[in-house]
Design an enzyme around this catalytic site. Structure first.
Site, PDB file in Angstrom:
ATOM      1  N   ASP A 140     -78.004  -7.595  10.225  1.00 49.36           N
ATOM      2  CA  ASP A 140     -79.025  -7.430  10.844  1.00 49.36           C
ATOM      3  C   ASP A 140     -78.441  -6.302  12.174  1.00 49.36           C
ATOM      4  O   ASP A 140     -77.570  -6.445  12.578  1.00 49.36           O
ATOM      5  CB  ASP A 140     -79.464  -8.665  11.464  1.00 49.36           C
ATOM      6  CG  ASP A 140     -80.415  -8.631  12.463  1.00 49.36           C
ATOM      7  OD1 ASP A 140     -81.617  -8.070  12.020  1.00 49.36           O
ATOM      8  OD2 ASP A 140     -80.582  -9.138  13.578  1.00 49.36           O
ATOM      9  N   GLU A 154     -79.216  -2.705   8.476  1.00 47.82           N
ATOM     10  CA  GLU A 154     -80.485  -2.504   9.094  1.00 47.82           C
ATOM     11  C   GLU A 154     -80.090  -1.532  10.348  1.00 47.82           C
ATOM     12  O   GLU A 154     -79.516  -1.885  11.128  1.00 47.82           O
ATOM     13  CB  GLU A 154     -80.962  -3.661   9.408  1.00 47.82           C
ATOM     14  CG  GLU A 154     -82.600  -3.395  10.151  1.00 47.82           C
ATOM     15  CD  GLU A 154     -82.722  -4.049  11.473  1.00 47.82           C
ATOM     16  OE1 GLU A 154     -83.879  -4.199  11.882  1.00 47.82           O
ATOM     17  OE2 GLU A 154     -81.734  -4.944  12.066  1.00 47.82           O
TER      18      GLU A 154
HETATM   19  C1  NOJ Z   1     -84.151  -7.125  12.758  1.00 46.00           C
HETATM   20  C2  NOJ Z   1     -85.072  -8.216  12.177  1.00 46.00           C
HETATM   21  O1  NOJ Z   1     -85.421  -7.405  11.197  1.00 46.00           O
HETATM   22  C3  NOJ Z   1     -85.987  -8.412  13.184  1.00 46.00           C
HETATM   23  O2  NOJ Z   1     -86.993  -9.333  12.598  1.00 46.00           O
HETATM   24  C4  NOJ Z   1     -85.391  -9.167  14.473  1.00 46.00           C
HETATM   25  O3  NOJ Z   1     -86.299  -9.517  15.506  1.00 46.00           O
HETATM   26  C5  NOJ Z   1     -84.230  -8.378  14.947  1.00 46.00           C
HETATM   27  N1  NOJ Z   1     -83.395  -7.634  13.957  1.00 46.00           N
HETATM   28  C6  NOJ Z   1     -83.559  -9.475  15.675  1.00 46.00           C
HETATM   29  O4  NOJ Z   1     -82.550 -10.033  14.948  1.00 46.00           O
END
Ligand code: NOJ
Length: 544
Positions: A202, A243
């Site tokens: 993440d 991500e």
């Molecule tokens: C990316 C995640 O996809 C999202 O849903 C989240 O709010 C943020 N990171 C923070 O963890």
């Protein structure tokens, strides 16, 4: 050289949140036992990798992306025992499992933060990033501008400000601290030992940001290589999927020389694809593919249409974003984060036009890289704009037309999120059971798409090339690998057309897949396409 099983070069990934997929005990919340019951369905669909959204104990300020305990399962979803049983069953079905690794931040309720805020001398104090006098000029860094006005929050108990890029209930961890890095390695190891095939990491760009920490950028970035080395030494075929919504020139930071993240979400291509769909012109896709750097051989792009967040359009220019809003999200309620993105699922964006939905998924599955599906995409689920923020696209899976769409036997009031029960996308008409009975359903079409994609390894492994079509609305490309070539042709416009591909005359095109039964292209390689039509071919040599 270590022999690696590079399964991720041609995986078909399906993402779901255990909480909204299938409830086995009627308490209104999806759970691991429910997911186990549905593994046959997933394996029947042909996907071979699941990405599970965070399922850890959490106060749920951010849909589980605020973790309280990295070594456990949210008790509403089951136990660690249920998780292990699930892993066992997934392995039996040949399904890899990726889980979310959320270590840019913890929940404010994590014991580390509680210790950090109450005791200045605790070692946990240095797990987070503090300042007594934070700068005021970093508003650009705020990820949720509708909810926060700073990335620093004053904590009375700690008598200092702590850094949080996301909600204030998500204090950022300090990865410049070697003890934090050690904790992250332990978390990785724990879940690897329970059988996962890797992690969706993440918020990676924030993980390696210098703000407030005493470390050089390159030291922070080096953690990406450390993580990968640790992972690969423990399990050679495990992967890290980052991500990282960054511009093409920065992707090399994340892929490294093939020694950092194995996969990246292709955010850049995703945004340009929506621009192309809105304009009904292929150019944005062509330009995007051309601007992406060549990636290391064992790395991969994960292409997607939508996922659990907003459709983030932050890399586009204002006017480009406006073009997309006008076509796909004209009302303010459809947009999110001060006009940065769209909070709709795909079918409603297209007014339910099946031709455009198929075109987009056909494109997704044929683009160089591998595809991501999100639960419910396969049956054409819609959104619920009456729910706040991103919850609009997080309604429970629609299994049947029965009580609560077959998701749960609980009282509807107790559901973790309401079902879509009104209108065109209601579970009464859009559901798995009805789709399975209907030979012409989107689900049966998707089944075929997945089957064909699995026969086209060129798309995951191959070298791609843009093919000149002379038609601005047609995107045509080829992928070549091991002397085999797949060609895909997509007409983004609502008018039919015909193109002639300039191919070597000693080859013919074998039809693999398409929106219609078209005439076989003759030796001239002339290809006709309906409005929003698409066709996939394999290039075969004409036998002498
Ligand atoms: C990316 C995640 O996809 C999202 O849903 C989240 O709010 C943020 N990171 C923070 O963890």
């Amino acid at each position: 050289m270590i022999m690696q099983n590079i399964w991720h070069k041609n995986a078909i990934i399906y993402s779901l949140d255990v909480e909204t997929f299938m409830d086995s005990n009627g308490d209104g919340v999806g759970d691991f036992q429910g997911l186990i019951e549905r593994l046959d369905y997933l394996s029947g669909l042909g996907i071979n990798c699941l990405w599970l959204l965070p399922f850890y104990p959490s106060p749920n300020r951010d849909n589980g992306y605020d973790v309280m305990d990295y070594y456990n399962v949210d008790p509403r979803l089951g136990t660690l025992g249920d998780f292990v049983e699930f892993m066992d069953r997934a392995r039996e079905q040949g399904i890899h499992v990726l889980i979310d690794l959320v270590v840019n931040h913890t929940s404010i309720e994590h014991p580390w933060f509680q210790a950090a805020r109450t005791d200045k001398n605790s070692k946990y104090r240095h797990y987070y990033v503090w300042s007594e006098n934070p700068p005021q000029d970093d508003v650009e860094e705020i990820v949720f501008p509708h909810a926060e006005d700073s990335i620093w929050e004053y904590d009375q108990q700690a008598e200092a400000y702590y850094l949080h890029h996301f909600y204030k209930e998500q204090p950022d961890l300090n990865i410049a601290n070697s003890e934090v890095r050690e904790e992250i390695r332990k978390i990785i190891n724990f879940w690897l030992q329970l059988g996962v095939s890797g992690f969706r990491v993440d918020a990676v760009p924030y993980l390696i940001k210098e703000i407030g920490v005493q470390a050089e950028r390159h030291e922070l970035e080096s953690f990406l290589s450390e993580m990968r080395e640790f992972l690969s030494l423990r399990r050679a075929d495990a992967v890290l999927l980052a991500e990282a919504n960054v511009s093409p020139d920065l992707t090399c930071v994340y892929f490294g020389q093939g020694d950092r993240m194995n996969m990246l979400f292709n955010f850049y291509l995703n945004q340009q694809m929506f621009l192309a769909l809105a304009r009904q012109e292929a150019n944005p896709i062509i330009d995007a593919l051309k601007s992406l750097p060549k990636i290391p051989k064992q790395a991969q792009w994960l292409n997607f249409v939508r996922h659990h967040d907003e459709l983030n359009l932050n890399q586009l220019e204002n006017t480009q974003r406006e073009e997309i809003f006008q076509v796909f999200a004209p009302e303010e309620a459809m947009q999110i984060y001060k006009g940065r993105g769209i909070r709709r699922r795909l079918p409603p964006m297209f007014g339910g036009d099946r031709r455009r939905i198929e075109l987009t998924y056909s494109l997704l599955f044929s683009l160089p890289g591998i595809p991501l599906l999100r639960y419910g995409d396969e049956i054409g689920m819609g959104d619920d704009l009456s729910l706040s923020d991103r919850d609009s696209v997080r309604t429970p899976m629609q299994w049947s037309s029965g009580q609560n769409g077959g998701f749960s036997t609980s009282d509807p009031e107790k559901l973790t999120q309401p079902m879509i029960s009104q209108g065109e996308y209601s579970y009464k008409s859009v559901n798995v059971a009805a789709s399975q009975r209907d030979p012409n359903s989107l689900l049966n079409w998707m089944d075929r798409l997945i089957r064909i994609r699995k026969q086209c390894s060129e798309l995951g492994w191959g070298n791609w090339q843009i093919l000149d079509t002379g038609e601005p609305c047609v995107f045509a490309h080829s992928c070549e690998w091991n002397n085999k070539t797949v060609i895909a042709v997509h007409n983004l416009a609502d008018k039919s057309c015909s193109i002639a591909l300039k191919l070597d005359g000693s080859y013919y095109l074998d039809d693999l897949f398409g929106d219609h039964q078209y005439e076989v292209p003759g030796e001239s390689h002339t290809i006709s396409l309906e409005a929003y039509g698409y066709r996939w071919f394999r290039l075969n040599p004409i036998k002498p």
